[in-house]
Design a protein around this motif. Structure first.
Motif, PDB file in Angstrom:
ATOM      1  N   THR A 170       0.853  -1.181   0.000  1.00 35.47           N
ATOM      2  CA  THR A 170       0.000   0.000   0.000  1.00 35.47           C
ATOM      3  C   THR A 170       0.889   1.230   0.000  1.00 35.47           C
ATOM      4  O   THR A 170       1.827   1.325   0.775  1.00 35.47           O
ATOM      5  N   VAL A 171       0.597   2.144  -0.907  1.00 32.73           N
ATOM      6  CA  VAL A 171       1.407   3.364  -0.969  1.00 32.73           C
ATOM      7  C   VAL A 171       0.490   4.576  -0.816  1.00 32.73           C
ATOM      8  O   VAL A 171      -0.700   4.510  -1.123  1.00 32.73           O
ATOM      9  N   GLU A 172       1.056   5.639  -0.327  1.00 30.97           N
ATOM     10  CA  GLU A 172       0.294   6.880  -0.202  1.00 30.97           C
ATOM     11  C   GLU A 172       1.200   8.018  -0.634  1.00 30.97           C
ATOM     12  O   GLU A 172       2.328   8.133  -0.155  1.00 30.97           O
ATOM     13  N   PHE A 173       0.715   8.808  -1.573  1.00 35.50           N
ATOM     14  CA  PHE A 173       1.522   9.921  -2.078  1.00 35.50           C
ATOM     15  C   PHE A 173       0.709  11.206  -2.075  1.00 35.50           C
ATOM     16  O   PHE A 173      -0.509  11.190  -2.237  1.00 35.50           O
ATOM     17  N   TYR A 174       1.429  12.299  -1.922  1.00 35.93           N
ATOM     18  CA  TYR A 174       0.845  13.616  -2.183  1.00 35.93           C
ATOM     19  C   TYR A 174       1.409  14.093  -3.514  1.00 35.93           C
ATOM     20  O   TYR A 174       2.579  13.860  -3.823  1.00 35.93           O
ATOM     21  N   GLY A 175       0.592  14.784  -4.300  1.00 31.59           N
ATOM     22  CA  GLY A 175       1.113  15.303  -5.562  1.00 31.59           C
ATOM     23  C   GLY A 175       0.021  15.913  -6.405  1.00 31.59           C
ATOM     24  O   GLY A 175      -0.986  16.409  -5.879  1.00 31.59           O
ATOM     25  N   THR A 176       0.225  15.862  -7.715  1.00 25.11           N
ATOM     26  CA  THR A 176      -0.744  16.451  -8.646  1.00 25.11           C
ATOM     27  C   THR A 176      -1.036  15.453  -9.762  1.00 25.11           C
ATOM     28  O   THR A 176      -0.304  14.488  -9.948  1.00 25.11           O
ATOM     29  N   ILE A 177      -2.105  15.715 -10.495  1.00 30.64           N
ATOM     30  CA  ILE A 177      -2.368  14.919 -11.698  1.00 30.64           C
ATOM     31  C   ILE A 177      -1.742  15.702 -12.850  1.00 30.64           C
ATOM     32  O   ILE A 177      -2.197  16.790 -13.193  1.00 30.64           O
ATOM     33  N   CYS A 178      -0.671  15.151 -13.434  1.00 23.38           N
ATOM     34  CA  CYS A 178       0.047  15.938 -14.446  1.00 23.38           C
ATOM     35  C   CYS A 178      -0.375  15.564 -15.863  1.00 23.38           C
ATOM     36  O   CYS A 178      -0.100  16.315 -16.801  1.00 23.38           O
ATOM     37  N   GLU A 179      -1.018  14.416 -16.027  1.00 20.43           N
ATOM     38  CA  GLU A 179      -1.504  14.036 -17.359  1.00 20.43           C
ATOM     39  C   GLU A 179      -2.860  13.372 -17.207  1.00 20.43           C
ATOM     40  O   GLU A 179      -3.101  12.640 -16.240  1.00 20.43           O
ATOM     41  N   ASP A 181      -5.866  11.591 -19.945  1.00 17.74           N
ATOM     42  CA  ASP A 181      -6.425  11.308 -21.264  1.00 17.74           C
ATOM     43  C   ASP A 181      -7.834  10.779 -21.056  1.00 17.74           C
ATOM     44  O   ASP A 181      -8.024   9.628 -20.636  1.00 17.74           O
ATOM     45  N   LYS A 182      -8.784  11.648 -21.340  1.00 15.69           N
ATOM     46  CA  LYS A 182     -10.185  11.292 -21.056  1.00 15.69           C
ATOM     47  C   LYS A 182     -10.634  10.102 -21.904  1.00 15.69           C
ATOM     48  O   LYS A 182     -11.375   9.234 -21.434  1.00 15.69           O
ATOM     49  N   GLN A 183     -10.184  10.073 -23.167  1.00 16.19           N
ATOM     50  CA  GLN A 183     -10.632   8.998 -24.061  1.00 16.19           C
ATOM     51  C   GLN A 183     -10.071   7.644 -23.643  1.00 16.19           C
ATOM     52  O   GLN A 183     -10.768   6.641 -23.624  1.00 16.19           O
ATOM     53  N   LYS A 184      -8.783   7.647 -23.285  1.00 17.01           N
ATOM     54  CA  LYS A 184      -8.160   6.367 -22.909  1.00 17.01           C
ATOM     55  C   LYS A 184      -8.390   6.032 -21.436  1.00 17.01           C
ATOM     56  O   LYS A 184      -8.028   4.950 -20.974  1.00 17.01           O
ATOM     57  N   VAL A 201      -7.894   5.607 -14.950  1.00 21.22           N
ATOM     58  CA  VAL A 201      -8.889   6.483 -14.327  1.00 21.22           C
ATOM     59  C   VAL A 201     -10.247   5.794 -14.405  1.00 21.22           C
ATOM     60  O   VAL A 201     -10.868   5.730 -15.459  1.00 21.22           O
ATOM     61  N   THR A 202     -10.678   5.239 -13.293  1.00 22.18           N
ATOM     62  CA  THR A 202     -11.974   4.574 -13.269  1.00 22.18           C
ATOM     63  C   THR A 202     -13.068   5.627 -13.098  1.00 22.18           C
ATOM     64  O   THR A 202     -12.794   6.774 -12.720  1.00 22.18           O
ATOM     65  N   VAL A 209     -10.193  13.423 -10.731  1.00 23.49           N
ATOM     66  CA  VAL A 209      -9.044  13.582 -11.630  1.00 23.49           C
ATOM     67  C   VAL A 209      -9.215  14.844 -12.473  1.00 23.49           C
ATOM     68  O   VAL A 209      -8.285  15.642 -12.630  1.00 23.49           O
ATOM     69  N   GLU A 210     -10.432  15.057 -12.989  1.00 18.93           N
ATOM     70  CA  GLU A 210     -10.654  16.226 -13.842  1.00 18.93           C
ATOM     71  C   GLU A 210     -10.517  17.515 -13.032  1.00 18.93           C
ATOM     72  O   GLU A 210      -9.910  18.483 -13.472  1.00 18.93           O
ATOM     73  N   GLN A 211     -11.061  17.510 -11.830  1.00 24.37           N
ATOM     74  CA  GLN A 211     -10.956  18.700 -10.978  1.00 24.37           C
ATOM     75  C   GLN A 211      -9.489  19.010 -10.683  1.00 24.37           C
ATOM     76  O   GLN A 211      -9.052  20.162 -10.733  1.00 24.37           O
TER      77      GLN A 211
END
Lengths: 366, 125
Positions: A170-179, A181-184, A201-202, A209-211
């Motif tokens: 189990t991992v836990e990270f702080y960060g940002t969503i940098c990429e 792809d809505k279609q994929k 992205v489920t 993710v979008e926010q």
């Protein structure tokens, strides 16, 4: 009639200091039941070679219960829950052997020594399950009258490696969503230390993710998931995301993690990495201020690996600059309309000054 | 440079901004720079060009806020061109005549207010 305790487990680490047992730890502990039953079956057969079958109800007779939770940090007494209490008051030999095998296996796994031949890969996997909820500062001390062994998160990895030749944790990270792809339906998570983790992205996490991805300035998120590792400890590519959470922009722990990840040259080419202990001291101090209803501050790193805590209150701008090595706080107030300033320095190692500092903040910032 | 010339200050994504709040430190010189603050003069250079060069030179920037030469001079700050090999538009705002240190903090806070009122000259959004 109660039989004697089978094992004692002593938990150490911050979460156990108040003599409490987090429920997620129990989830890991349930694996101990499978381990005991599987080893006990093997040991029973060894001690009773003439018997072709296990006694009826063997599993039910030999499941484990927590009979007591004590202080120290947190201590659990584990007992075998025989449905027929009169069956045995002291542990039978094959159960004593079972206990020895458990303790020896934990002791030997990290030393890469051999373990009892009854230990199968699935038992090793169960051993690994015990430690999955453990955090880095935590350990379980398996204690018996003759032997005490320590199980840490590293032990968990060692069991995973032994059981699967690869393992997950189990991992836990702080960060940002940098990429994204809505279609994929794929995204990439970028940690504060600039590690990139692609993930699927489920539907459950799409809105978050979008926010996070479209937010500006970058919205910080906390990701929890399962990461797979190869046998030699290398990270495999993708993460399975279990939870994704938008962080409050003023989340103190996330901001501190951001500072922990700053590398040499973070301040326009100069600036050294922060001292982790000093950051931990400050984080605890700020959290204690928040508990006293002081408004969450904005935090900025400053020259000399120090931190500034800032607020805008009515028509004033307030900053407190901490000199982390000296443990001093310099309070500075600037009135935006009339230009007045007020400043005062506190030595936070002095109890009286520390209290005065907290009171000053309470009067100014509540 | 004349008094209307804009001076570009790059906003570091970790050191200068949290959420959408910019710290006054953005306009505060650091002791390591001898009481001077590095900016780019916007005589010919556009904010976008300044950003591209800054990032190309290996620094982080989330965008640019700025003040004019005149706004600095009103606060008794000298502005002087100080070209360096990788940046011919490098300019310094000199705070060294201000004392005590609280005066530096106060002027930095004032310049930040002015820059924020003007708004982002460039942002990577």
């Amino acid at each position: 009639m109660r039989n004697e305790p089978f094992l004692q487990q002593r938990f150490t680490g911050k979460r156990f200091e108040e003599h409490e047992l987090p429920l997620d730890v129990l989830k890991g502990l349930s694996a101990l039941n499978d381990i005991v039953l599987n080893i006990a079956m093997a040991k029973f057969r060894e001690h009773n070679p003439a018997r072709k079958r296990l006694p009826k109800g063997f599993k039910k007779q030999n499941s484990l219960v927590i009979s007591r939770l004590r202080e120290g940090s947190t201590v659990l007494d584990i007992r075998v829950c025989s449905r027929e209490p009169s069956l045995w008051e002291t542990l039978p030999l094959w159960m004593e052997d079972t206990k020895k095998v458990i303790l020896n296996t934990i002791q030997n796994i990290s030393k890469k020594l051999s373990y009892d031949e009854c230990i199968t890969p699935s038992i090793l996997a169960s051993f690994a399950e015990i430690g999955r909820p453990l955090q880095d500062d935590e350990a379980i001390h398996f204690e018996d009258k003759d032997l005490s062994v320590v199980y840490t998160s590293q032990t968990c990895k060692d069991f995973h490696l032994a059981s699967q030749r690869s393992y997950s944790e189990t991992v836990e990270f702080y960060g940002t969503i940098c990429e994204y792809d809505k279609q994929k339906c794929t995204g990439t998570f970028l940690t504060f230390s600039e590690k990139r983790f692609p993930f699927n992205v489920t539907e459950e996490f799409q809105a978050i993710v979008e926010q996070a991805f479209y937010g500006y300035p970058k919205t910080h998120v906390a990701l929890q998931g399962i990461q797979n590792f190869t046998a030699d400890g290398k990270e495999k590519n993708k993460i399975r995301v279990d939870s994704l959470e938008i962080l409050d922009p003023l989340d103190v722990s996330a901001r501190m993690e951001e500072f922990r990840c700053l590398q040499e040259g973070w301040l326009e080419g100069t600036g050294k990495p922060f001292d982790r202990k000093q950051l931990e001291w400050l984080e605890n101090l700020i959290i204690s201020l928040l508990l006293q209803s002081i408004r969450p501050p904005y935090l900025y790193p400053t020259e000399g690996e120090n931190i500034s805590m800032e607020w805008d209150v009515d028509k004033t701008e307030i900053s407190v600059e901490f000199q982390l090595e000296q443990k001093t706080a310099h309070f500075f107030l600037f009135h935006k309309e009339n230009g007045d300033v007020y400043e005062k320095t506190y030595n936070l190692t002095d109890d009286t000054e520390y209290k005065a500092f907290v009171n000053h903040l309470k009067e100014t910032i509540l | 440079m004349d008094s209307a010339t804009l001076l570009y200050r790059h906003v570091d994504p970790v050191c200068h901004i949290q959420g959408d709040r910019v710290t006054s430190q953005l306009f505060r010189p650091m002791p390591k720079d001898g009481g001077c603050l590095s900016v780019d003069k916007g005589e010919i250079l556009t904010p976008k060009e300044s950003y591209d060069r800054f990032v190309k030179n290996g620094f982080r920037s989330i965008g640019i806020l700025g003040v004019t030469v005149g706004e600095c001079e009103e606060k008794n700050l000298e502005v002087r061109e100080e070209p360096i090999p990788k940046n011919p538009d490098h300019t310094l705002i000199d705070y060294s005549q201000l004392s005590p240190p609280s005066q530096v903090k106060k002027v930095a806070a004032m310049l930040k207010m002015i820059a924020e009122e003007r708004g982002w000259l460039y942002s990577e959004k």
